[in-house]
Scaffold this motif. Sequence first.
Motif, PDB file in Angstrom:
ATOM      1  N   ASP A  13     -10.557  19.402  40.342  1.00 31.11           N
ATOM      2  CA  ASP A  13      -9.209  19.937  40.185  1.00 31.11           C
ATOM      3  C   ASP A  13      -8.411  19.636  41.453  1.00 31.11           C
ATOM      4  OD1 ASP A  13      -9.777  20.973  37.692  1.00 31.11           O
ATOM      5  OD2 ASP A  13     -10.326  22.938  38.479  1.00 31.11           O
ATOM      6  N   LEU A  15      -5.283  21.020  43.077  1.00 28.81           N
ATOM      7  CA  LEU A  15      -4.306  22.100  43.040  1.00 28.81           C
ATOM      8  C   LEU A  15      -3.212  21.927  44.093  1.00 28.81           C
ATOM      9  CD1 LEU A  15      -6.803  25.060  42.548  1.00 28.81           C
ATOM     10  CD2 LEU A  15      -5.578  23.740  40.804  1.00 28.81           C
ATOM     11  N   ASP A  18       2.004  18.454  43.741  1.00 26.29           N
ATOM     12  CA  ASP A  18       3.229  19.014  43.160  1.00 26.29           C
ATOM     13  C   ASP A  18       3.786  18.146  42.041  1.00 26.29           C
ATOM     14  OD1 ASP A  18       3.220  21.113  44.977  1.00 26.29           O
ATOM     15  OD2 ASP A  18       4.328  19.954  46.463  1.00 26.29           O
ATOM     16  N   PRO A  27       2.963  22.446  38.207  1.00 27.16           N
ATOM     17  CA  PRO A  27       2.884  23.685  38.984  1.00 27.16           C
ATOM     18  C   PRO A  27       1.475  24.269  39.078  1.00 27.16           C
ATOM     19  CG  PRO A  27       3.940  24.073  36.868  1.00 27.16           C
ATOM     20  CD  PRO A  27       3.774  22.591  37.004  1.00 27.16           C
ATOM     21  N   ASN A  28       0.617  23.932  38.131  1.00 27.67           N
ATOM     22  CA  ASN A  28      -0.762  24.436  38.147  1.00 27.67           C
ATOM     23  C   ASN A  28      -1.762  23.366  38.568  1.00 27.67           C
ATOM     24  OD1 ASN A  28       0.003  27.016  37.147  1.00 27.67           O
ATOM     25  ND2 ASN A  28       0.218  26.095  35.128  1.00 27.67           N
TER      26      ASN A  28
END
Length: 169
Positions: A13, A15, A18, A27-28
Amino acid sequence: MTITTDIKYIGVDDLDLDLFESQYIVPNGISYNSYLIEDEKLAVMDTVDLRKSEDWWRNLQGALNGRTPDYLVVQHMEPDHTGSVVAALERYPSLKVVTSARAVQMLPQFFEEFDFEGRVLAVKEGDALELGRHTLQFFAAPMVHWPEVIVTYDVADKVLFSADGFGKF
């Protein structure tokens, strides 16, 4: 993460991102999906973006537990799928890239400095790759995202590796 007895998720992932591809707001964050299929022969399904290659290497090494992968299936040429291809080929000299004929033509455009001679197996619609208990069957999925895309079906566990099909940030 275990998907089936023989399929492990080794993706990462991201995170901290952007904008995906400098244009899509995420956003996530985003996940870079990669898997290891364990059998008589070991197959890695895609790599990850270079941004997260260290995390991916840790996941891959942990899942391999000292073993050497035989195949790296590249379903799509975008960097979020292929960012670590050359590093994998350099680390594992016997590793073969399995991908579409169209992607074989694209590899030198993405990785100009690497010689892919003898390291690539081009597959076409319906071709199968035997790993042992698992048989991977390949299907063309042009314009799911790009024209070279393939999807891979694991006949044993009835799992479809869908490249960017059905994807969401």
